[in-house]
Design a protein around this motif. Sequence first.
Motif, PDB file in Angstrom:
ATOM      1  N   UNK A 113     -26.178 -16.781  11.420  1.00  0.00           N
ATOM      2  CA  UNK A 113     -26.277 -15.731  11.676  1.00  0.00           C
ATOM      3  C   UNK A 113     -25.932 -14.859  12.789  1.00  0.00           C
ATOM      4  N   UNK A 114     -25.113 -15.850  13.629  1.00  0.00           N
ATOM      5  CA  UNK A 114     -24.738 -15.518  14.757  1.00  0.00           C
ATOM      6  C   UNK A 114     -23.173 -14.122  14.009  1.00  0.00           C
ATOM      7  N   UNK A 115     -22.426 -14.723  13.208  1.00  0.00           N
ATOM      8  CA  UNK A 115     -20.941 -14.253  13.260  1.00  0.00           C
ATOM      9  C   UNK A 115     -21.912 -13.017  12.061  1.00  0.00           C
ATOM     10  N   UNK A 116     -23.013 -13.238  11.226  1.00  0.00           N
ATOM     11  CA  UNK A 116     -23.350 -11.490  10.735  1.00  0.00           C
ATOM     12  C   UNK A 116     -23.651 -10.204  11.371  1.00  0.00           C
ATOM     13  N   UNK A 177     -14.176  -7.145  -4.133  1.00  0.00           N
ATOM     14  CA  UNK A 177     -14.857  -8.587  -2.531  1.00  0.00           C
ATOM     15  C   UNK A 177     -15.152  -9.771  -3.283  1.00  0.00           C
ATOM     16  N   UNK A 178     -14.950 -10.721  -2.877  1.00  0.00           N
ATOM     17  CA  UNK A 178     -15.483 -12.278  -3.131  1.00  0.00           C
ATOM     18  C   UNK A 178     -17.073 -11.901  -2.625  1.00  0.00           C
ATOM     19  N   UNK A 194     -13.998 -13.456   4.198  1.00  0.00           N
ATOM     20  CA  UNK A 194     -14.228 -12.803   2.609  1.00  0.00           C
ATOM     21  C   UNK A 194     -15.410 -13.059   2.795  1.00  0.00           C
ATOM     22  N   UNK A 195     -16.205 -14.148   3.096  1.00  0.00           N
ATOM     23  CA  UNK A 195     -17.829 -13.822   2.735  1.00  0.00           C
ATOM     24  C   UNK A 195     -19.062 -13.026   3.389  1.00  0.00           C
ATOM     25  N   UNK A 196     -18.216 -12.981   4.785  1.00  0.00           N
ATOM     26  CA  UNK A 196     -19.046 -12.052   5.125  1.00  0.00           C
ATOM     27  C   UNK A 196     -18.884 -10.128   5.309  1.00  0.00           C
ATOM     28  N   UNK A 197     -17.553 -10.253   5.326  1.00  0.00           N
ATOM     29  CA  UNK A 197     -17.253  -8.705   4.410  1.00  0.00           C
ATOM     30  C   UNK A 197     -17.705  -7.786   4.574  1.00  0.00           C
ATOM     31  N   UNK A 199     -21.644  -8.823   3.691  1.00  0.00           N
ATOM     32  CA  UNK A 199     -22.697  -8.057   4.507  1.00  0.00           C
ATOM     33  C   UNK A 199     -22.413  -7.495   5.548  1.00  0.00           C
ATOM     34  N   UNK A 200     -21.751  -7.640   6.323  1.00  0.00           N
ATOM     35  CA  UNK A 200     -21.183  -7.048   7.685  1.00  0.00           C
ATOM     36  C   UNK A 200     -20.687  -5.437   7.380  1.00  0.00           C
ATOM     37  N   UNK A 201     -20.527  -4.317   6.343  1.00  0.00           N
ATOM     38  CA  UNK A 201     -20.076  -3.264   5.978  1.00  0.00           C
ATOM     39  C   UNK A 201     -21.757  -3.211   6.269  1.00  0.00           C
ATOM     40  N   UNK A 202     -21.995  -3.186   4.884  1.00  0.00           N
ATOM     41  CA  UNK A 202     -23.724  -3.352   4.824  1.00  0.00           C
ATOM     42  C   UNK A 202     -24.895  -2.866   5.574  1.00  0.00           C
ATOM     43  N   UNK A 203     -24.842  -4.345   6.641  1.00  0.00           N
ATOM     44  CA  UNK A 203     -25.737  -3.990   7.769  1.00  0.00           C
ATOM     45  C   UNK A 203     -25.092  -3.191   8.806  1.00  0.00           C
ATOM     46  N   UNK A 204     -23.849  -3.090   8.731  1.00  0.00           N
ATOM     47  CA  UNK A 204     -23.436  -1.690   9.718  1.00  0.00           C
ATOM     48  C   UNK A 204     -23.293  -0.525   9.128  1.00  0.00           C
ATOM     49  N   UNK A 205     -23.458   0.067   8.171  1.00  0.00           N
ATOM     50  CA  UNK A 205     -23.252   1.063   7.837  1.00  0.00           C
ATOM     51  C   UNK A 205     -24.727   1.846   8.011  1.00  0.00           C
TER      52      UNK A 205
END
Lengths: 329, 350
Positions: A113-116, A177-178, A194-197, A199-205
């Motif tokens: 969760x923290x990484x995300x 993307x993986x 790679x695995x978080x890329x 989710x990061x982009x979507x959550x950030x967008x």
Amino acid sequence: MLRFVVRRLITSVLILAVVSAVTFFLFFVVPGDPARLSCGKICTNEKLAEIHHNLGIDRPLVVQYGDYMKGIVVGRDIIETGDKVHCDAPCFGYSFVNHQPVWETFLDRFPATLSLALGAALLFLLGGVSLGLVSAIYRGRAFDKVAIGLSLTGASLQIYFIGIVARAFFVDKLQWLPQPGYTPLTEDPGQWFAGLLLPWIILAFVSAALYARLSRASMIEALQEDFVRTGRARGLSARSIYLKHAGRAAISPVVTVFGLDLAGLLGGAIITESVFSIQGVGRLAITSVFASDLPMIMATVLLAAVVIVTANLIVDIAYALIDPRVRIS
Amino acid sequence: MTAPNMPFLDVRDLEVRFPTDDGVVHAVDGLSFTLQRGKTLGIVGESGSGKTVTGLSLLGLHDPRRTQISGQIWLEGTDLLTLGESELNEMRGEKIAMIFQDPLTALSPFYTIGNQIAEGYRRHAGGSKAAARKRAVDLLGRVGIPQPDRRVDNYPHEFSGGMRQRAMIAMALSNNPSLLVADEPTTALDVTVQAQILDLLADLQSEFNSAIILVTHDLGVISQVADDVLVMYAGRCVEKGDVRALLSRPQMPYTWGLLSSIPRLNSDVDVPLVPVRGAPPSLIDLPSGCPFQPRCDHSWRVAADRCRTERPVLRPSGVPGGGLACHLDEETRNRIVDEDLLPLWEGSRS
Ligand SMILES: Nc1ncnc2c1ncn2[C@@H]1O[C@H](COP(=O)(O)OP(=O)(O)O)[C@@H](O)[C@H]1O
Ligand code: SF4
Ligand SMILES: [Mg+2]
């Protein structure tokens, strides 16, 4: 500044004490007997009474609360599945469902969760705020119009919609993307990233849109400040005017909103974790609620409060660093 | 190079317009004046008459995409209106400086006074940070801030109103500008501090021989420090001239109104304050006649309704360098001044 930090630290601890007490009493006052949950199908009255005793819930509530807090601070002895075991600090008890120490399960889930959340926050703050600042400077021109359009789109999207679409498109169809998922950073940093890329982009967008609009509005206001005009009247460079003077004024409201928005960020994590099959605290909270795993729920609520209060403390300190007027009052 | 008899600053027919959703705002409408080094021009007029807009034009601070400017602003032989943004930016703070009305909002709350003074100084003079800081301390001492070496590290909110205005002045003077535009520098201050600030400006002027444009809505302030006065109404000059001549024998109704509205501190008779009655016209559709006509007590003295149909142009008045824009003839004006106004004003002066 030091006095300010100490004062804010004390308030934070007080807030946490209140939150923990309220949470504790709410959970143990609600109708329903937690003992029944761990009692099993064949539940005799004696067995129930024994569990009551083992859980310590035959004692006054205040004593129970004191015990619970003591467990968190120094650890305590607990009767778990019939045996007396010592539960080290910070002790949040044992799960009713899998009988594992709650703290261990939490520690296991928290890094995901923290990484995300941190990765996404970094992305949307950097992306959103710089987009907003630049479009304020080019207000009314092409760049600004495109940026407004983009952030309107972002703001009207929902994670569970765009997340699933993006996953189907970029991961399954184009295979750019993986598969999203969580690998501990310590295990394989490349996999972690790679695995978080996605989710990061979507959550950030989705959140960047809010911050882009907010920082655009506050930069437009900052550019109309008298002291910005003073700067121009003294022939300062555009860089100094925009970054040093207007930018600093524009950033304070953004920091405030970020502080208020943290709870939302954690809430968003629950959805994001579900959409991208990441085993984080968000999903843990959901499964615990469905399984009525009281110690687990209690701990997630408390720890979420700790995270929010700590983050707010950091935000307040950042705010005081940005605006000297805050330090004095 | 400047020819010997060429004025240091020569503003010709300046027009500043702001296109807005409601129409075009004619904030400055054909303003002309000149100023020599070492002299002070007072620009006076009610709020909204275009004083600040005029001052900002001299520094080229209007947003070119939202403003239409025409005319000429000659400063030592260069027309500032023909310069590009980067050339102008070199002059701002260096050759031309501006002091703003409200020093609390005109100073950044985020940086120390010293940081802000030093930044502008280094921008033009270069040099090390330490040298700029030393310059800031010197300037603060020069404008009368006690313990400047300590105060230099204060934030604006740690200064009093008068001290902030001094700091603002220190900031404007940091590169010894030859033209200083002071936009209502004393409006927010009490009378004692106001007098100190005006003295300070006069001292600094004699030291650096700068030309000062002092914008104010207060004729009392003008009378203390200005050499020449320009009275603005609705974006135009309605009367100008030498300060003594103009204040002792003002020539047109708007100036009469302004003079009658000054509080006289040391008067023994308790004269009530009479502001000029009515409100200034909209700057979007200016009347075709005299813009002051709806508020003027004397337009009936002008024949053939000329005040409502014909715009009075600025013409020379009796005194050298003086001018006025009013249809009243000289004889009528003199009679009003001598018979009605002077006795009234004498009575209220100590
Ligand atoms: N950027 C602008 N856009 C539109 N109107 C403006 C702008 N700046 C000033 N004005 C108008 O121009 C007129 C003169 O303003 P100003 O020069 O500030 O008056 P003052 O004499 O009080 O300093 C006012 O009516 C004001 O509303
Ligand atoms: S021109 Fe007429 S209306 Fe205007 S100030 Fe003179 S007398 Fe009054
Ligand atoms: Mg003004």
